[in-house]
Write a protein that holds these residues in place. Structure first.
Motif, short mmCIF file in Angstrom:
data_model
loop_
_atom_site.label_atom_id
_atom_site.label_comp_id
_atom_site.label_asym_id
_atom_site.label_seq_id
_atom_site.Cartn_x
_atom_site.Cartn_y
_atom_site.Cartn_z
N GLU A 72 0.82 -1.21 0.00
CA GLU A 72 0.00 0.00 0.00
C GLU A 72 0.86 1.26 0.00
OE1 GLU A 72 -2.90 -0.05 3.10
OE2 GLU A 72 -3.79 -1.94 2.45
N MET A 73 1.96 1.24 0.73
CA MET A 73 2.84 2.41 0.73
C MET A 73 3.44 2.63 -0.65
SD MET A 73 4.76 2.46 4.45
CE MET A 73 5.29 0.75 4.44
N HIS A 74 3.88 1.56 -1.29
CA HIS A 74 4.47 1.71 -2.62
C HIS A 74 3.40 2.15 -3.63
CE1 HIS A 74 6.84 0.76 -6.26
NE2 HIS A 74 7.86 1.03 -5.46
N ASP A 75 2.19 1.65 -3.51
CA ASP A 75 1.11 2.09 -4.39
C ASP A 75 0.87 3.60 -4.24
OD1 ASP A 75 0.76 -0.48 -5.30
OD2 ASP A 75 -1.01 -0.89 -4.08
N LEU A 76 0.94 4.09 -3.00
CA LEU A 76 0.74 5.53 -2.78
C LEU A 76 1.86 6.33 -3.42
CD1 LEU A 76 -0.84 7.85 -1.55
CD2 LEU A 76 0.33 7.43 0.63
N VAL A 77 3.10 5.86 -3.30
CA VAL A 77 4.23 6.52 -3.96
C VAL A 77 3.98 6.61 -5.46
CG1 VAL A 77 6.67 6.31 -4.56
CG2 VAL A 77 5.93 5.97 -2.20
N GLU A 78 3.57 5.51 -6.06
CA GLU A 78 3.33 5.50 -7.51
C GLU A 78 2.20 6.45 -7.90
OE1 GLU A 78 2.76 1.28 -8.22
OE2 GLU A 78 4.74 1.20 -9.18
N ARG A 79 1.20 6.55 -7.07
CA ARG A 79 0.07 7.41 -7.38
C ARG A 79 0.45 8.89 -7.28
NH1 ARG A 79 -5.73 7.38 -4.25
NH2 ARG A 79 -6.79 8.88 -5.63
N LEU A 80 1.26 9.24 -6.30
CA LEU A 80 1.66 10.64 -6.10
C LEU A 80 2.77 11.07 -7.06
CD1 LEU A 80 1.76 10.76 -2.19
CD2 LEU A 80 0.00 11.74 -3.67
N TYR A 81 3.51 10.12 -7.59
CA TYR A 81 4.72 10.42 -8.35
C TYR A 81 4.50 11.36 -9.53
CZ TYR A 81 9.00 9.57 -11.03
OH TYR A 81 10.16 9.72 -11.75
N PRO A 82 3.45 11.22 -10.35
CA PRO A 82 3.34 12.09 -11.54
C PRO A 82 3.03 13.55 -11.23
CG PRO A 82 2.01 10.08 -11.77
CD PRO A 82 2.40 10.18 -10.33
N LEU A 83 2.59 13.87 -10.03
CA LEU A 83 2.14 15.23 -9.73
C LEU A 83 3.32 16.20 -9.66
CD1 LEU A 83 -0.48 14.47 -6.94
CD2 LEU A 83 -0.90 14.85 -9.38
N CYS A 84 3.09 17.41 -10.21
CA CYS A 84 4.12 18.45 -10.15
C CYS A 84 3.89 19.30 -8.91
CB CYS A 84 4.07 19.32 -11.40
SG CYS A 84 5.40 20.57 -11.44
N ARG A 85 4.71 19.05 -7.90
CA ARG A 85 4.61 19.80 -6.65
C ARG A 85 5.67 20.89 -6.59
NH1 ARG A 85 3.12 14.61 -5.66
NH2 ARG A 85 5.22 14.08 -6.36
N SER A 86 5.40 21.91 -5.79
CA SER A 86 6.39 22.92 -5.48
C SER A 86 6.06 23.43 -4.08
CB SER A 86 6.37 24.04 -6.52
OG SER A 86 7.47 24.91 -6.31
N ILE A 87 6.63 24.54 -3.69
CA ILE A 87 6.35 25.04 -2.33
C ILE A 87 4.96 25.66 -2.22
CG2 ILE A 87 8.76 25.32 -1.69
CD1 ILE A 87 8.46 28.31 -2.27
N THR A 88 4.33 25.94 -3.36
CA THR A 88 2.93 26.39 -3.39
C THR A 88 2.28 25.74 -4.60
OG1 THR A 88 3.40 28.30 -4.79
CG2 THR A 88 3.54 28.66 -2.40
N GLY A 89 0.97 25.91 -4.71
CA GLY A 89 0.31 25.54 -5.95
C GLY A 89 -0.59 24.33 -5.88
N ASP A 90 -1.22 24.06 -7.02
CA ASP A 90 -2.24 23.01 -7.09
C ASP A 90 -1.66 21.61 -6.96
OD1 ASP A 90 -4.28 24.86 -7.36
OD2 ASP A 90 -4.18 24.88 -9.55
N GLY A 91 -0.37 21.43 -7.28
CA GLY A 91 0.24 20.11 -7.10
C GLY A 91 0.27 19.70 -5.65
N VAL A 92 0.55 20.66 -4.76
CA VAL A 92 0.52 20.37 -3.33
C VAL A 92 -0.92 20.07 -2.90
CG1 VAL A 92 0.88 21.34 -1.02
CG2 VAL A 92 2.56 21.74 -2.82
N ARG A 93 -1.87 20.85 -3.39
CA ARG A 93 -3.27 20.63 -3.01
C ARG A 93 -3.74 19.24 -3.45
NH1 ARG A 93 -3.45 26.07 -4.93
NH2 ARG A 93 -3.57 27.52 -3.14
N ARG A 94 -3.40 18.85 -4.68
CA ARG A 94 -3.82 17.54 -5.15
C ARG A 94 -3.16 16.43 -4.34
NH1 ARG A 94 -7.35 14.07 -5.95
NH2 ARG A 94 -6.86 12.43 -7.47
N THR A 95 -1.89 16.62 -3.99
CA THR A 95 -1.20 15.65 -3.14
C THR A 95 -1.93 15.48 -1.82
OG1 THR A 95 0.95 16.14 -4.14
CG2 THR A 95 0.97 15.18 -1.93
#
Length: 492
Positions: A72-95
């Protein structure tokens, strides 16, 4: 100092707020918002379960449970991996939305321009697309293929350039020519692309169409908290950063381990209140501290989780204090478990432990990683992908964290009620109950050590360290002796 609804614990004191009252005026229930189906908070555990031992399971069942958590932990990593995160923004919100499917989160939004300690919350950055296109229309650098291709916080660009004009904005790793580096520029407005050095070497003179479709505008910094209520208001802080784009070990593995640890604690009726913080690195932790000065005084122990999934041995970085209970608990768990590990002293460089351990706060917060930051060649490159992180390594990190919480939860002090000479254990059934156990000698030694050092000046962790016995053996011995009327709990 006695905690609410429980006996006195050694070395614990309440902060300025009354037990159960949060610094922002929310009750624990309002703050946590309850739990999703299937996860019980401390307040929801049926009274009949409180203090009861977990149902016995076979080793095969336990192994399957651990394997399930690892998957389950690895599945979560794979699911979050494509998102573009930064210190602000919608990528953080989606995460945080995805994390919120597993934990009830309170999401906080801090407006651009807010003063947070010596910092100011920056403008919010979002990106839709970016590319470098050659004369044939081929995207030789494409954000859609990897979000690492764009320097984080790049301002918008739409231009036609030669390769010579473009080169100052291109970043590669000549020593790792097939990998894409990770680069950012949060506080100096610029733009750029990251690409494999092999790709750069293959580029012709141009011209190239250069596009970064991004926005940098007033908005918010976003972070989230999840609280597992305890029987006292003193808190254990678990923090992990959520600001990196497609980097699996740094720090999606840390997020995944934190989620599973929170779910384990939810049904454990913990003594301490556990606060999980999912925030952008540096500015997120600083924002939390700026808004929670009173609450910070209630933190008794803390861990920053990062780089939790690579196959290297565990590394613990001590708090600024160096000998805080969390430092001793982690060191003891690592040593007694036989895990390969390294313990290093505090330094004011690294992850957010340096914010929590800044001299004005000086919180007892250490950092737990596997291979430390910048200590593996995949660090901050496209090679830090889901294949790089191991389900087994994440499971080992999770189990280490869990064992540390068991030490923190059960570290009490006792007073020997029969201190003159050694009490006769056989007539109390304590020796007889050990027959046939493979750990008989360890259990006997634990009882003798507990009796000898239960003088009101030593905690169980002190005894475990002095005796070089596992904390669990010492705690079980103390429980048996207390049940036989030979010990009573006391404060240090």
């Amino acid at each position: 100092m006695t905690g609410e609804g429980g006996e006195r614990r050694p070395g614990t004191e309440h902060g300025g707020a009354a037990p159960g009252v949060r610094g922002d005026g929310e009750t624990p229930e309002e703050e946590n918002g309850g739990e999703p189906p299937g996860v019980m908070s401390g307040d929801e555990v049926p009274s009949a379960m409180r203090g009861a031992e977990a149902p016995s399971v076979t080793s095969d069942e336990a192994r399957e449970e651990v394997n399930g958590e690892a998957r389950e932990m690895h599945d979560l990593v794979e699911r979050l991996y494509p998102l573009c995160r930064s210190i602000t923004g919608d990528g953080v919100r989606r995460t945080l939305e995805i994390v919120g499917e597993f934990l009830r989160l309170q999401v906080r939004e801090v407006p651009t321009g807010t003063q947070v300690l010596d910092w100011t919350v920056p403008r919010e950055w979002n990106i839709r697309d970016a590319y470098v296109k050659d004369a044939s229309g081929t995207r030789v650098v494409d954000f859609a293929a990897s979000n690492l291709h764009v320097v984080g916080y790049s301002v918008p660009v739409a231009a036609t350039m030669t390769l010579d004009e473009l080169r100052p904005h291109l970043h590669t790793l000549p020593e790792q020519p097939s990998l894409i580096p990770y680069r950012t520029s949060y506080y100096a407005e610029t733009w750029g692309f990251c690409l494999a050095h092999d790709t750069l070497e293959s580029l012709e003179d141009g011209p190239y169409e250069v596009v970064i479709d991004s926005t940098l505008a007033d908005g918010h910094l976003t972070y989230a908290e999840h609280v597992v209520p305890g029987r006292v208001a003193e808190e254990v802080l678990v923090s992990c950063h959520v600001c990196h784009p497609s980097l699996a070990n740094d720090n999606l593995a840390g997020i995944a381990v934190a989620v599973r640890l929170a779910r384990r604690l939810a049904g454990a009726d913990p003594w301490y209140t556990y606060r999980f913080l999912f925030a952008p690195g540096t500015i997120g932790a600083i924002s939390w501290l700026a808004r929670n000065r009173e609450r910070a005084s209630r933190i008794r122990h803390g861990l920053v989780l990062a780089c939790a999934g690579d196959r290297g041995p565990l590394t613990y970085k001590r708090s600024r204090r160096g000998d805080a209970e969390i430092d001793r608990a982690v060191r003891h768990v690592l040593r007694s478990s036989g895990r390969a590990h390294t313990v290093v002293d505090f330094s004011p460089y690294g992850y957010d432990e340096r914010q929590f351990c800044s001299p004005g706060f000086d919180l007892p917060v250490g950092s737990l990683t596997r291979t430390p930051y910048a200590g593996y060649p995949e660090y901050h490159t496209s090679a830090d992908n889901p294949d790089f992180v191991s389900p087994e390594a994440m499971a080992d990190t999770l189990e280490t964290c869990w064992e540390v919480t068991r030490v923190l939860e059960d570290n009490r002090a006792y007073l020997n009620l029969s201190p003159y000479g050694e009490p006769q254990l056989g007539r109390r059934g304590l020796y007889g109950s050990l027959g046939g156990r493979s750990d008989t000698k360890e259990t006997q030694m634990a009882m003798l050590w507990v009796l000898n050092l239960s003088d009101g000046r030593h905690s169980l962790l002190d005894i475990a360290e002095r005796s070089d016995l596992p904390f669990r053996a010492v705690a079980e011995a103390a429980g048996a002796l207390r049940g036989s009327g030979l010990l009573k709990e006391c404060s240090l």
